[in-house]
Design a protein around this motif. Structure first.
Motif, mmCIF file in Angstrom:
data_model
loop_
_atom_site.group_PDB
_atom_site.id
_atom_site.type_symbol
_atom_site.label_atom_id
_atom_site.label_comp_id
_atom_site.label_asym_id
_atom_site.label_seq_id
_atom_site.Cartn_x
_atom_site.Cartn_y
_atom_site.Cartn_z
ATOM 1 N N ARG A 85 0.886 -1.166 0.000
ATOM 2 C CA ARG A 85 0.000 0.000 0.000
ATOM 3 C C ARG A 85 0.925 1.217 0.000
ATOM 4 N NH1 ARG A 85 -4.741 -0.142 4.144
ATOM 5 N NH2 ARG A 85 -2.969 -0.605 5.465
ATOM 6 N N LEU A 86 0.867 1.999 -1.070
ATOM 7 C CA LEU A 86 1.777 3.122 -1.294
ATOM 8 C C LEU A 86 1.049 4.436 -1.084
ATOM 9 C CD1 LEU A 86 4.718 3.578 -2.306
ATOM 10 C CD2 LEU A 86 3.795 3.636 -4.612
ATOM 11 N N LYS A 87 1.619 5.285 -0.233
ATOM 12 C CA LYS A 87 1.048 6.613 0.017
ATOM 13 C C LYS A 87 2.061 7.651 -0.457
ATOM 14 C CE LYS A 87 -0.682 9.635 3.639
ATOM 15 N NZ LYS A 87 -0.765 9.849 5.091
ATOM 16 N N THR A 88 1.643 8.485 -1.420
ATOM 17 C CA THR A 88 2.553 9.478 -1.997
ATOM 18 C C THR A 88 2.002 10.888 -1.791
ATOM 19 O OG1 THR A 88 1.477 9.383 -4.148
ATOM 20 C CG2 THR A 88 3.306 7.864 -3.794
ATOM 21 N N PRO A 89 2.893 11.867 -1.669
ATOM 22 C CA PRO A 89 2.421 13.249 -1.595
ATOM 23 C C PRO A 89 1.958 13.724 -2.971
ATOM 24 C CG PRO A 89 4.812 13.185 -1.541
ATOM 25 C CD PRO A 89 4.344 11.763 -1.530
ATOM 26 N N GLU A 90 1.176 14.799 -3.014
ATOM 27 C CA GLU A 90 0.693 15.328 -4.293
ATOM 28 C C GLU A 90 1.826 15.700 -5.231
ATOM 29 O OE1 GLU A 90 -2.283 18.372 -4.528
ATOM 30 O OE2 GLU A 90 -3.392 17.479 -2.853
ATOM 31 N N SER A 91 2.925 16.167 -4.673
ATOM 32 C CA SER A 91 4.051 16.642 -5.489
ATOM 33 C C SER A 91 4.958 15.517 -5.980
ATOM 34 C CB SER A 91 4.891 17.640 -4.684
ATOM 35 O OG SER A 91 5.436 16.997 -3.531
ATOM 36 N N PHE A 92 4.608 14.267 -5.707
ATOM 37 C CA PHE A 92 5.486 13.144 -6.045
ATOM 38 C C PHE A 92 5.698 13.034 -7.548
ATOM 39 C CE2 PHE A 92 6.116 8.451 -6.626
ATOM 40 C CZ PHE A 92 7.381 8.402 -6.057
ATOM 41 N N GLY A 93 6.981 12.966 -7.932
ATOM 42 C CA GLY A 93 7.347 12.833 -9.330
ATOM 43 C C GLY A 93 8.779 12.345 -9.433
ATOM 44 N N PRO A 94 9.309 12.218 -10.647
ATOM 45 C CA PRO A 94 10.646 11.668 -10.836
ATOM 46 C C PRO A 94 11.708 12.319 -9.946
ATOM 47 C CG PRO A 94 9.571 11.920 -12.939
ATOM 48 C CD PRO A 94 8.682 12.578 -11.917
ATOM 49 N N GLY A 95 12.537 11.457 -9.387
ATOM 50 C CA GLY A 95 13.609 11.881 -8.500
ATOM 51 C C GLY A 95 14.318 10.665 -7.948
ATOM 52 N N ILE A 96 15.003 10.845 -6.838
ATOM 53 C CA ILE A 96 15.775 9.775 -6.202
ATOM 54 C C ILE A 96 14.909 9.124 -5.135
ATOM 55 C CG2 ILE A 96 17.833 9.211 -4.853
ATOM 56 C CD1 ILE A 96 18.071 12.431 -6.521
ATOM 57 N N LEU A 97 14.719 7.820 -5.254
ATOM 58 C CA LEU A 97 13.990 7.050 -4.253
ATOM 59 C C LEU A 97 15.027 6.555 -3.249
ATOM 60 C CD1 LEU A 97 11.748 5.001 -6.704
ATOM 61 C CD2 LEU A 97 11.066 7.011 -5.353
ATOM 62 N N GLY A 98 15.110 7.205 -2.100
ATOM 63 C CA GLY A 98 16.102 6.867 -1.089
ATOM 64 C C GLY A 98 15.535 5.909 -0.070
ATOM 65 N N VAL A 99 16.184 4.764 0.068
ATOM 66 C CA VAL A 99 15.697 3.702 0.945
ATOM 67 C C VAL A 99 16.832 3.259 1.867
ATOM 68 C CG1 VAL A 99 16.236 1.951 -0.808
ATOM 69 C CG2 VAL A 99 14.542 1.454 0.946
ATOM 70 N N TRP A 100 16.486 2.866 3.076
ATOM 71 C CA TRP A 100 17.499 2.262 3.941
ATOM 72 C C TRP A 100 17.805 0.865 3.410
ATOM 73 C CZ3 TRP A 100 19.605 6.031 6.076
ATOM 74 C CH2 TRP A 100 18.918 7.035 6.736
ATOM 75 N N HIS A 101 19.032 0.432 3.564
ATOM 76 C CA HIS A 101 19.465 -0.873 3.059
ATOM 77 C C HIS A 101 18.572 -1.996 3.574
ATOM 78 C CE1 HIS A 101 22.240 -4.181 2.098
ATOM 79 N NE2 HIS A 101 22.710 -3.360 1.175
ATOM 80 N N LYS A 102 18.121 -1.899 4.816
ATOM 81 C CA LYS A 102 17.296 -2.953 5.422
ATOM 82 C C LYS A 102 15.949 -3.117 4.721
ATOM 83 C CE LYS A 102 15.156 -0.075 8.986
ATOM 84 N NZ LYS A 102 13.766 -0.474 9.068
ATOM 85 N N ASP A 103 15.513 -2.093 3.994
ATOM 86 C CA ASP A 103 14.193 -2.101 3.359
ATOM 87 C C ASP A 103 14.240 -2.352 1.854
ATOM 88 O OD1 ASP A 103 12.897 -1.479 5.811
ATOM 89 O OD2 ASP A 103 13.328 0.651 5.534
ATOM 90 N N LEU A 104 15.325 -2.907 1.345
ATOM 91 C CA LEU A 104 15.477 -3.088 -0.098
ATOM 92 C C LEU A 104 14.405 -3.990 -0.708
ATOM 93 C CD1 LEU A 104 19.353 -3.321 -0.535
ATOM 94 C CD2 LEU A 104 17.842 -1.487 -1.316
ATOM 95 N N LEU A 105 14.052 -5.087 -0.039
ATOM 96 C CA LEU A 105 13.063 -6.000 -0.630
ATOM 97 C C LEU A 105 11.684 -5.348 -0.730
ATOM 98 C CD1 LEU A 105 13.900 -9.531 0.837
ATOM 99 C CD2 LEU A 105 14.375 -8.633 -1.436
ATOM 100 N N ALA A 106 11.264 -4.665 0.330
ATOM 101 C CA ALA A 106 9.960 -3.999 0.302
ATOM 102 C C ALA A 106 9.928 -2.922 -0.775
ATOM 103 C CB ALA A 106 9.646 -3.396 1.670
#
Length: 170
Positions: free
Chosen positions: A25-46
């Motif tokens: 279930r993905l919740k995004t802000p209204e301004s969401f658009g192309p950019g860098i998706l920064g994730v912690w290493h522990k969350d790579l699979l999700a």
């Protein structure tokens, strides 16, 4: 890139099936658009599950673990560049072109070796150099296991629900 060995391809196939079973279930802000998706290493699979078939460009370590992860995310529709922030900005620069062309790129904020939950310079440099936003991926798991690794890598159990909220920067 050389074709991965059968053993890697088989493991990647099984993990890809597992990832596809996750209920995101993905919740995004209204301004969401192309950019860098920064994730912690522990969350790579999700994160891999959340952005499958988005054509995300990602930087994956050249390690043997990286071989497996690169094959998995390619199975999920990602474009992969091999390298790491450990080898300097040279590898991170490969992600500039897709950003400038309006694509998403994904990278582990805490790099391939940590320390865990500490942002490395590569993602911030990439955001400044490209003029694109750095999006933080905040993951909340249903049923899961946490490994006893440097990053406390999270293995969500098959069929579990994962809530992901995207926030601007850190």
């Amino acid at each position: 890139m050389a074709k991965p060995a059968f053993k890697v391809r088989f493991k990647a196939f099984l993990v890809t099936l597992w990832i596809k079973s996750l209920r995101i279930r993905l919740k995004t802000p209204e301004s969401f658009g192309p950019g860098i998706l920064g994730v912690w290493h522990k969350d790579l699979l999700a994160s891999a599950a959340a952005f499958k078939n988005w054509g995300v460009h990602t930087l994956v370590s050249e390690s043997s673990d990286g071989d497996l992860f690169a094959t998995i995310v390619q199975n999920l529709g990602y474009s992969v560049t091999r390298g790491s922030s450990t080898h300097g900005a040279t590898n991170v620069r490969h992600l500039l072109r897709p950003l400038r062309e309006g694509h998403f790129v994904g990278m582990a904020l805490d790099g391939p070796r940590g320390p865990a939950l500490e942002v490395k310079q590569g993602s911030q440099w990439l955001a400044q150099s490209s003029g694109r936003p750095l999006w933080f991926i905040d993951v909340h798991y249903g049923a899961h296991l946490s490994l006893k690794t440097w990053d406390k890598f999270v293995l969500p159990l098959p069929l579990t629900r994962i809530d992901i909220e995207i926030k601007l920067s850190l």
